[in-house]
Design a protein around this motif. Structure first.
Motif, short mmCIF file in Angstrom:
data_model
loop_
_atom_site.label_atom_id
_atom_site.label_comp_id
_atom_site.label_asym_id
_atom_site.label_seq_id
_atom_site.Cartn_x
_atom_site.Cartn_y
_atom_site.Cartn_z
N TRP A 28 36.47 42.38 52.28
CA TRP A 28 35.39 43.30 52.62
C TRP A 28 34.64 42.79 53.85
O TRP A 28 34.82 41.63 54.26
N PRO A 29 33.76 43.62 54.43
CA PRO A 29 32.90 43.13 55.52
C PRO A 29 32.04 41.95 55.05
O PRO A 29 31.91 41.69 53.85
N ALA A 30 31.46 41.26 56.00
CA ALA A 30 30.59 40.11 55.74
C ALA A 30 31.35 38.99 55.03
O ALA A 30 30.80 38.29 54.19
N ALA A 31 32.63 38.83 55.40
CA ALA A 31 33.45 37.72 54.88
C ALA A 31 33.41 37.64 53.36
O ALA A 31 33.16 36.59 52.78
N THR A 32 33.71 38.77 52.72
CA THR A 32 33.65 38.87 51.27
C THR A 32 35.04 39.13 50.70
O THR A 32 35.81 39.91 51.25
N ALA A 33 35.35 38.47 49.59
CA ALA A 33 36.61 38.69 48.87
C ALA A 33 36.27 39.42 47.57
O ALA A 33 35.72 38.82 46.64
N HIS A 34 36.61 40.71 47.52
CA HIS A 34 36.34 41.51 46.34
C HIS A 34 37.50 41.36 45.36
O HIS A 34 38.61 41.83 45.63
N LEU A 35 37.26 40.67 44.25
CA LEU A 35 38.33 40.31 43.32
C LEU A 35 38.85 41.51 42.54
O LEU A 35 38.09 42.39 42.14
N CYS A 36 40.16 41.52 42.32
CA CYS A 36 40.85 42.54 41.55
C CYS A 36 41.77 41.84 40.55
O CYS A 36 42.56 40.98 40.95
N VAL A 37 41.67 42.20 39.28
CA VAL A 37 42.43 41.52 38.23
C VAL A 37 42.98 42.57 37.26
O VAL A 37 42.28 43.52 36.90
N LEU A 38 44.21 42.37 36.80
CA LEU A 38 44.82 43.29 35.85
C LEU A 38 45.78 42.54 34.94
O LEU A 38 46.59 41.73 35.41
N THR A 39 45.70 42.83 33.64
CA THR A 39 46.61 42.26 32.65
C THR A 39 47.28 43.39 31.89
O THR A 39 46.64 44.40 31.57
N ALA A 40 48.56 43.25 31.60
CA ALA A 40 49.29 44.25 30.83
C ALA A 40 48.59 44.47 29.49
O ALA A 40 48.06 43.53 28.88
N SER A 41 48.61 45.70 29.02
CA SER A 41 47.85 46.07 27.81
C SER A 41 48.18 45.20 26.61
O SER A 41 47.29 44.82 25.84
N GLY A 42 49.44 44.85 26.42
CA GLY A 42 49.83 44.08 25.24
C GLY A 42 49.71 42.58 25.40
O GLY A 42 50.06 41.83 24.47
N GLU A 43 49.20 42.12 26.54
CA GLU A 43 49.14 40.67 26.80
C GLU A 43 47.71 40.15 26.96
O GLU A 43 47.50 39.01 27.37
N ARG A 44 46.73 40.98 26.59
CA ARG A 44 45.34 40.58 26.81
C ARG A 44 44.86 39.66 25.70
O ARG A 44 45.41 39.62 24.62
N GLY A 45 43.82 38.88 26.02
CA GLY A 45 43.26 37.96 25.05
C GLY A 45 43.97 36.62 24.99
O GLY A 45 43.71 35.82 24.09
N ARG A 46 44.85 36.34 25.94
CA ARG A 46 45.62 35.08 25.94
C ARG A 46 45.25 34.17 27.11
O ARG A 46 45.91 33.17 27.36
N GLY A 47 44.20 34.51 27.85
CA GLY A 47 43.78 33.68 28.96
C GLY A 47 44.53 33.91 30.26
O GLY A 47 44.34 33.17 31.22
N LEU A 48 45.37 34.95 30.30
CA LEU A 48 46.16 35.19 31.51
C LEU A 48 45.29 35.63 32.68
O LEU A 48 45.53 35.25 33.83
N ALA A 49 44.28 36.46 32.40
CA ALA A 49 43.39 36.93 33.47
C ALA A 49 42.66 35.76 34.11
O ALA A 49 42.53 35.69 35.34
N ARG A 50 42.19 34.82 33.30
CA ARG A 50 41.52 33.65 33.85
C ARG A 50 42.47 32.85 34.74
O ARG A 50 42.08 32.35 35.79
N GLN A 51 43.72 32.74 34.32
CA GLN A 51 44.69 31.95 35.06
C GLN A 51 44.94 32.53 36.45
O GLN A 51 44.86 31.82 37.46
N VAL A 52 45.26 33.81 36.50
CA VAL A 52 45.58 34.40 37.81
C VAL A 52 44.32 34.57 38.66
O VAL A 52 44.36 34.39 39.89
#
Length: 247
Positions: free
Chosen positions: A170-194
């Motif tokens: 984004w402007p002003a040297a900003t990194a707007h984070l985007c994260v997605l985990t498959a519906s059946g794989e949530r709650g296992r810490g994968l989002a934190r990892q990536v």
């Protein structure tokens, strides 16, 4: 009063996105400006961003700005991104948000130990597209994964990508984070990892990581990585013909 460097940097992001000169008041309150080109909200909408004890508001017409200055000044700053509070005093036809805005500094970042293999893919890679198409449209839209400009940091299960993170620059040297985990794989810490890998890359690139989220699960991932929730954002489509100054 001591200045919070992270808060000041975050405010600078949204002051830039307003597309006209505006600043967050130093001692609370709000500033309302006319800005048809504002990126605080979709085109022709009104955008409200609260960071710390202050807010900025952009709206497309001078008339709307005049009305908003009068009416929103009567609402506590902490309630300016409440759809219910604003909808009670303004003719709102459509709402996006509110979303919580989180930021992290290099010193505050808490990376996740790499206990899984995190692979790097080019944005738009076929395997990333397959993940985006596998989840409900609202989840895909919330994640913003199809709009990243960075590399995608992914975890696989077999041949399939089941979690991914990246960022939009984004402007002003900003990194707007985007994260997605498959519906059946949530709650296992994968989002934190990536997400940890994506944040580390953003910081290495000299960018300010920004996390915008509504679901509590997403907010919890950000908090685990050291993000501080500094404010919130609300976008409004107003019925312009019903805006009235009060006597």
């Amino acid at each position: 009063m001591a200045v919070d460097p992270l808060l000041k940097q975050a405010q600078g992001v949204w002051e830039t996105l307003a597309a006209v000169p505006v600043s967050f008041p130093l001692v609370g309150g709000l500033n309302v400006v006319t800005s048809p080109a504002s990126q605080l909200a979709p085109p022709s909408w009104t955008g409200i961003v609260v960071l710390g004890d202050s807010a900025i508001v952009t709206t497309p017409t001078d008339r709307a700005a005049q009305v908003l200055r009068q009416i929103l000044a009567r609402i506590p700053t902490s309630s300016l991104t409440s759809a219910e509070a604003v909808g009670a005093v303004l003719p709102v036809s459509e709402v996006l948000g509110p979303a919580v805005l989180g930021y992290v500094s290099r010193d505050g970042f808490r990376p996740v130990p790499a206990d899984r293999c995190v692979e790097r893919l080019a944005p738009g890679h076929q395997d990333l597209t397959t993940l985006v198409k596998s989840v409900p449209p609202e989840d895909a839209g919330e994640s913003g994964m199809d709009e990243i400009t960075s590399a995608a940091f992914v975890v696989r299960k077999g041949a399939d990508v089941v979690a991914a993170a990246g960022f939009q620059v984004w402007p002003a040297a900003t990194a707007h984070l985007c994260v997605l985990t498959a519906s059946g794989e949530r709650g296992r810490g994968l989002a934190r990892q990536v997400a940890s890998a994506a944040v580390a890359q953003a910081l290495a690139d000299g960018l300010l990581p920004q996390w915008r989220a509504r679901p509590m699960a997403s907010r919890n991932v950000a908090r685990a990585l050291g993000f501080r929730e500094l404010g919130s954002q609300l976008s409004l489509r107003l019925n312009q013909g019903e805006l009235r100054l009060e006597d």
